[in-house]
Every structure is written in C-alpha cells, then in structure tokens.
Scaffold this motif. Structure first.
Motif, PDB file in Angstrom:
ATOM      1  N   ALA A  95       0.833  -1.275  -0.050  1.00 44.99           N
ATOM      2  CA  ALA A  95      -0.006   0.120  -0.037  1.00 44.99           C
ATOM      3  C   ALA A  95       0.817   1.182   0.062  1.00 44.99           C
ATOM      4  N   GLY A  96       1.797   1.224   0.857  1.00 48.14           N
ATOM      5  CA  GLY A  96       2.756   2.533   1.008  1.00 48.14           C
ATOM      6  C   GLY A  96       3.331   2.619  -0.284  1.00 48.14           C
ATOM      7  N   SER A  97       3.896   1.589  -0.978  1.00 46.32           N
ATOM      8  CA  SER A  97       4.681   1.999  -2.308  1.00 46.32           C
ATOM      9  C   SER A  97       3.649   2.388  -3.341  1.00 46.32           C
ATOM     10  N   THR A  98       2.631   1.785  -3.561  1.00 46.00           N
ATOM     11  CA  THR A  98       1.262   2.465  -4.310  1.00 46.00           C
ATOM     12  C   THR A  98       1.170   3.781  -4.507  1.00 46.00           C
ATOM     13  N   ASP A  99       0.781   4.094  -2.849  1.00 48.72           N
ATOM     14  CA  ASP A  99       0.662   5.440  -2.611  1.00 48.72           C
ATOM     15  C   ASP A  99       1.772   6.444  -3.134  1.00 48.72           C
ATOM     16  N   ALA A 100       3.056   5.827  -2.930  1.00 47.90           N
ATOM     17  CA  ALA A 100       4.195   6.579  -3.206  1.00 47.90           C
ATOM     18  C   ALA A 100       4.184   6.905  -4.861  1.00 47.90           C
ATOM     19  N   ALA A 101       3.971   5.784  -5.505  1.00 46.40           N
ATOM     20  CA  ALA A 101       3.876   5.968  -6.798  1.00 46.40           C
ATOM     21  C   ALA A 101       2.639   6.779  -7.365  1.00 46.40           C
ATOM     22  N   ASP A 108       5.763 -16.972 -14.947  1.00 46.48           N
ATOM     23  CA  ASP A 108       4.710 -17.778 -14.412  1.00 46.48           C
ATOM     24  C   ASP A 108       4.064 -17.033 -13.009  1.00 46.48           C
ATOM     25  N   ALA A 109       4.966 -16.596 -12.050  1.00 43.88           N
ATOM     26  CA  ALA A 109       4.664 -16.193 -10.741  1.00 43.88           C
ATOM     27  C   ALA A 109       4.836 -14.847 -10.401  1.00 43.88           C
ATOM     28  N   PRO A 110       4.481 -13.927 -11.274  1.00 44.25           N
ATOM     29  CA  PRO A 110       4.514 -12.329 -10.911  1.00 44.25           C
ATOM     30  C   PRO A 110       3.326 -12.054  -9.826  1.00 44.25           C
ATOM     31  N   ASP A 111       3.623 -11.276  -9.203  1.00 42.84           N
ATOM     32  CA  ASP A 111       2.327 -10.663  -8.363  1.00 42.84           C
ATOM     33  C   ASP A 111       1.458  -9.768  -9.189  1.00 42.84           C
ATOM     34  N   THR A 112       0.573 -10.515  -9.890  1.00 40.97           N
ATOM     35  CA  THR A 112      -0.153  -9.836 -10.772  1.00 40.97           C
ATOM     36  C   THR A 112      -1.231  -8.936 -10.323  1.00 40.97           C
ATOM     37  N   VAL A 113      -1.757  -9.109  -9.066  1.00 42.68           N
ATOM     38  CA  VAL A 113      -2.589  -8.338  -8.370  1.00 42.68           C
ATOM     39  C   VAL A 113      -1.896  -7.137  -8.014  1.00 42.68           C
ATOM     40  N   TYR A 114      -0.839  -7.136  -7.334  1.00 41.10           N
ATOM     41  CA  TYR A 114      -0.165  -5.822  -6.919  1.00 41.10           C
ATOM     42  C   TYR A 114       0.138  -5.061  -8.301  1.00 41.10           C
ATOM     43  N   LEU A 115       0.892  -5.412  -9.282  1.00 37.43           N
ATOM     44  CA  LEU A 115       1.471  -4.794 -10.364  1.00 37.43           C
ATOM     45  C   LEU A 115      -0.065  -4.227 -11.007  1.00 37.43           C
ATOM     46  N   GLN A 116      -0.969  -5.131 -11.351  1.00 40.02           N
ATOM     47  CA  GLN A 116      -2.172  -4.318 -11.879  1.00 40.02           C
ATOM     48  C   GLN A 116      -2.743  -3.247 -10.873  1.00 40.02           C
ATOM     49  N   GLY A 117      -2.700  -3.297  -9.741  1.00 44.35           N
ATOM     50  CA  GLY A 117      -3.185  -2.159  -8.996  1.00 44.35           C
ATOM     51  C   GLY A 117      -2.368  -1.040  -8.923  1.00 44.35           C
TER      52      GLY A 117
END
Length: 522
Positions: A231-237, A251-260
C-alpha cells in the motif's frame, strides 16, 4: 322457423353478448399485431446492440499538471478501436470540460515533437529467479526499448534484488544505456516495493514534460529487510504523478499488485514470457511514442478547490472519454483587517481614505505590510529550500533499507554506481519520559512507528503511522525523513520536519512521544 325448431327438437346456437364478441375479435386481430411489433423492435435494437459490442476507442490521461493553473497540462494516450495508438490527432479532435463547462484546448503536441521530451525509468528485476534465460531475454528487450526512444528522450536504469540500485542516471547516450543493461547479473531476493518507491521518486525528479516508469518483475516482494509495503509503495507511486507500465514476467509475478499499481497511476499492466517480452516492451514504447501533450485553459477562479477535467477525443469517428482530478490553483489570501479598538475594524482601503485621524492606522498598516512581506520572503525561502531538498533527495535516500548502502543514481551519465561501504554509526534515540528506553540507530534505516517491525515501536494511535519516520546514516550524518503523510506530524526541535539532518541534542516528537537524539561520533 321457430316451429320447425320445436318440431325437430334442435335449438339455435347460443346468443353471444356483443361486448364478449368484440373482445374475442380484438384478441384474434391484436395478437399478430403484437407479434409484429416485437419483431420490429428487435430488428431496430439489433444495430444498437451490434454498435455496443463493437470495439470502441480508449483514451487515458496518464498525467495532469495543475501547477500553472489556470493552464492545465495533460499527458494523453489515445488508442483506436483496435487498441492501436492513434497517430496524427489534431486539436479539433479534442474537447475539454470542467463539469459541463467547456474549456479551451490551447495546443496539442505529439510525442514526436522535440518539446514533448520523455524521461523514463527502466526498472528491472535481477533477483535470483531471473538467472539465465529470463534475464537474458529481459536484457535484450530492455535494450531494444531504450534504443527505440526518440533522439531527445532520456532513460535511467534501476535494478532490484535484495537491494535497489541506481545503475545509470537519465541520459540519451544509447551506448551507455546498452552497456549498463548488458552488465546486469541476477542474484538474491526481490525488494519489489522498495523498487517501486525508488523508481517513483527518480521519475518524479526528472525535468521532462512526459515521465514514466517501465518496471519488469517475475516474482513477489520477498525481502524482510525493508519497511516498504504494498500500500505504501502504491501511494508513493500515485503521489509522484508518474504512470507505471508494469510487466509481469514468467509464471509467478504478483499480478494483483502490479495491476493495482498500474491502475492507480494511469499506466498499463502487461503479462509477458521469454518468447514475447520484447514485443511487450515494443508495445509500451509505441504507446509512449504516440502520446499527446495537451495544454488546456481552465475557466474557474483560483480558489484551491478540487475539480475534474473531462476529456473527449474523437478517434475514427467514435468518441472516447477520460477523467482526471486537479486543484484549481491556490485559494486567495483574504485582505488583512486593522483593528482600531474593541468594535472598530477597517480594511486597508478604508484606512487609506481616512485622513489624518488614521495616522496610527497607517503606521499599523505599514507594520502589517512589512510583516506580510517578511512572511512571504520566508515562504519563498522555504519553497526554494524544499525544491533543493527534493533535488538532493536522490543522493540522500537509501534505496536499500536492509544494508543502508545508499546507492543513489550517479550524476555522471554512463557511469555505474559502485556500492558504498556500510557505516557503523553511533547514533541513538533516548526516550524522554515513560520507560526511558534507548534505541541504537547504527547505520539504519531505523523505523519509528506503530509497525511491529519498527526499530522504535510505538503504540498504535491515530497520530502515529505504522511507518512514521525513518533515520539513517549518510556520509557520517544522520538524516530523518517524515514518512507518515500529511495528516500526521514529526517534530524536530518543535518544528515540523520532512527531511532534516539531525544534530546531537535534537528533540524528536512523534505523536506525543519524545526522544533525544545523541551521537558520540557526531
């Protein structure tokens, strides 16, 4: 006839009442009419349904700069109905509104124009899971990406594994960028959240009118040596105002985080594998090469209120719309008033016309004007100091919180940053009141907050953020950074602190908790 019926014993058909007969006839004739109406309505709706299902163009406002209000500068990506960047759009195809009020589109520049320069941070995951073919393919794709940039565009390279490192600062030297990418090696974990924060800051310091981050990763944040959070990194971005174009590799990236992350910053998320990663980078390059830089003249007064820009772009004869929030300048400062007694209050204009009886008022008005000028000067100095701090932050911030090796983006283009030696550090915080605890800071970063991972753990409270402030050692001096957001405060010496170089004896206050900074080596 009646006699015949009586003789044969047969009576006539029962008599039908006229109203029932009319209803029966209406039902017989109306049924076909109703069926015909339904068919006609279905046939009429078919073209509309086909139109609704037809692919439509898409417009995205990747960035909106309101610092020169009433002029607004918008970075726009326009895709046609096939999802392909729409080139050659003119000002006549753009309409701008604030609510329902139309705004004037002063100019539209294509990304191909030299004045629409792009500065892009290329962040690459070099963790151990990228070893071998994955990193080789990613390096090849990233090299092609930087080579495809415009002649005036610049790129910076940031890598991340256990730590985040600036490899090369913004430059348009394609040879230097290619060499920097070629030297990347894979090892360690994935400090993804810290990489996002560092990339966002690096991009936000770039002077170009268009800025972006292109980040590739094949995994999830798995390092325990940083206080950065999803959450903090998304807010910073989001706060940096820079779009993130994220690539989930393998095959295993954090898709949910990257999409958000991409959604929160008006960028795009793309999945990729070793076979198509070059094509994905190429698609992102095409998007950036075909952006538009719009200048829009707003109509409202500078009252500091929140507003929304609505943009409608006609692409291939079909409209597409996008929204972006902005602030209508700064609220005007009310005119000062002069009190001449318990009940008499006059404005400066009234005082100016009051004649000799207002000599005292004139004197007081002069003092107020002098005070206002002094305050204005202090504000100007503070703003200039803040800008200088922001420019200097890239040299001060330790991207890797675990070892505090503090690898900033180097100033010299084409020169890779060498890791600095970790410093021992002799600083500490002494709690004033309470249990009188002592917290050794060492090289830091030492986290102050309510997080369970905090070096200085404080009770959870509304005025204390989980990651409230950080202190670390840089070039022999301890630096404090307030990270708790605008709604909370960190005080140093009784004054609000954002970035402060600490001196021995400084008193630090966080949510009512007080500490004294001590440093035997300082």
């Amino acid at each position: 006839m009646a006699d015949c019926a009586r003789r044969t014993g047969v009576t006539g058909l029962p008599r039908v009442p006229p109203t029932r007969y009319a209803f029966r006839m209406a039902r017989i004739w109306l049924r076909p009419l109703l069926i015909a109406g339904v068919l006609i309505a279905a046939l009429a709706a078919a073209p509309r349904q086909a139109l609704a299902q037809r692919p439509q163009p898409v417009v995205t406002i990747n960035g909106l700069d309101d610092t020169r209000y009433p002029l607004l500068t918008a970075i726009v990506t326009a895709l046609d109905a096939h999802g392909v960047p729409a080139p050659g759009l003119t000002a006549a195809q753009f309409q701008a509104f604030e609510g329902e009020a139309p705004l004037r589109v002063k100019s539209v520049q294509s990304a191909q124009d030299a004045s629409a320069k792009l500065d892009v941070v290329v962040a690459i995951d070099v963790s151990g899971s990228m070893l071998g073919q994955p990193l080789d393919r990613a390096k090849q794709a990233a090299t092609q990406f930087v080579q495809s940039l415009g002649p005036n565009d610049e790129a910076a390279i940031i890598t991340f594994s256990d730590k985040v490192a600036g490899v090369i600062t913004f430059t348009n030297d394609r040879v230097a960028l290619t060499n920097a990418i070629a030297g990347l090696q894979a090892t360690g974990g994935t400090a993804l959240y810290q990489a996002v924060q560092t990339s966002a800051f690096a991009a936000s310091t770039a002077p170009a009118p268009r800025r972006a981050v292109v980040l590739l990763t094949d995994g999830q944040n798995d390092t325990q040596d940083t206080e950065a959070t999803a959450a903090g990194s998304t807010d910073a971005a989001r706060g940096a105002g820079v779009p993130f174009f994220t690539i989930g590799f393998g095959d295993a990236p954090d898709t949910v985080y990257l999409q958000g992350l991409s959604g929160a910053t008006q960028g795009q998320f793309r999945a990729a594998n070793a076979a198509d990663v070059s094509a994905v980078y190429g698609d992102i390059a095409a998007l950036l090469r075909n952006q538009y830089l719009l200048t829009v003249a707003a109509a409202g007064t500078a009252d500091g209120k929140a507003a929304q820009l609505r943009l409608i772009v006609t692409i291939g004869g079909a409209p597409a719309a996008a929204l972006a929030a902005f602030t209508r300048g700064a609220a005007p400062t009310p005119a000062p008033t002069i009190s001449l007694g318990p009940t008499a209050v006059v404005t400066p204009a009234q005082a100016a016309g009051g004649g000799g009886s207002n000599t005292a008022a004139f004197a007081f008005l002069g003092a107020v004007a002098g005070l206002a000028a002094g305050i204005g000067g202090l504000v100007l100095v503070r703003l200039r100091r803040q800008r200088a701090i922001e420019r200097h932050q890239l040299q001060v911030v330790a991207p890797n919180a675990s070892l505090a090796e503090a690898q900033p983006l180097p100033r010299a283009a084409g020169v890779a940053a060498a890791p600095q030696q970790a410093q021992a550090g002799t600083g500490r915080l002494v709690e004033l009141g309470g249990a009188g605890r002592t917290f050794e800071l060492r090289a830091g970063p030492a986290l102050i907050g309510s997080s369970r991972n905090a070096t200085v753990a404080l009770p959870a409270a509304a005025e204390v953020a989980p990651e409230h402030a950080r202190i670390w050692l840089r070039d022999g001096r301890y630096v404090l950074h307030h990270a708790g957001g605008l709604g909370r405060r960190t005080l140093v010496g009784g004054k609000d602190a954002e970035w402060v170089t600490l001196e021995p004896g400084d008193e630090i206050s966080v949510g009512g908790h007080r500490f004294r900074f001590e440093d035997e080596g300082g």
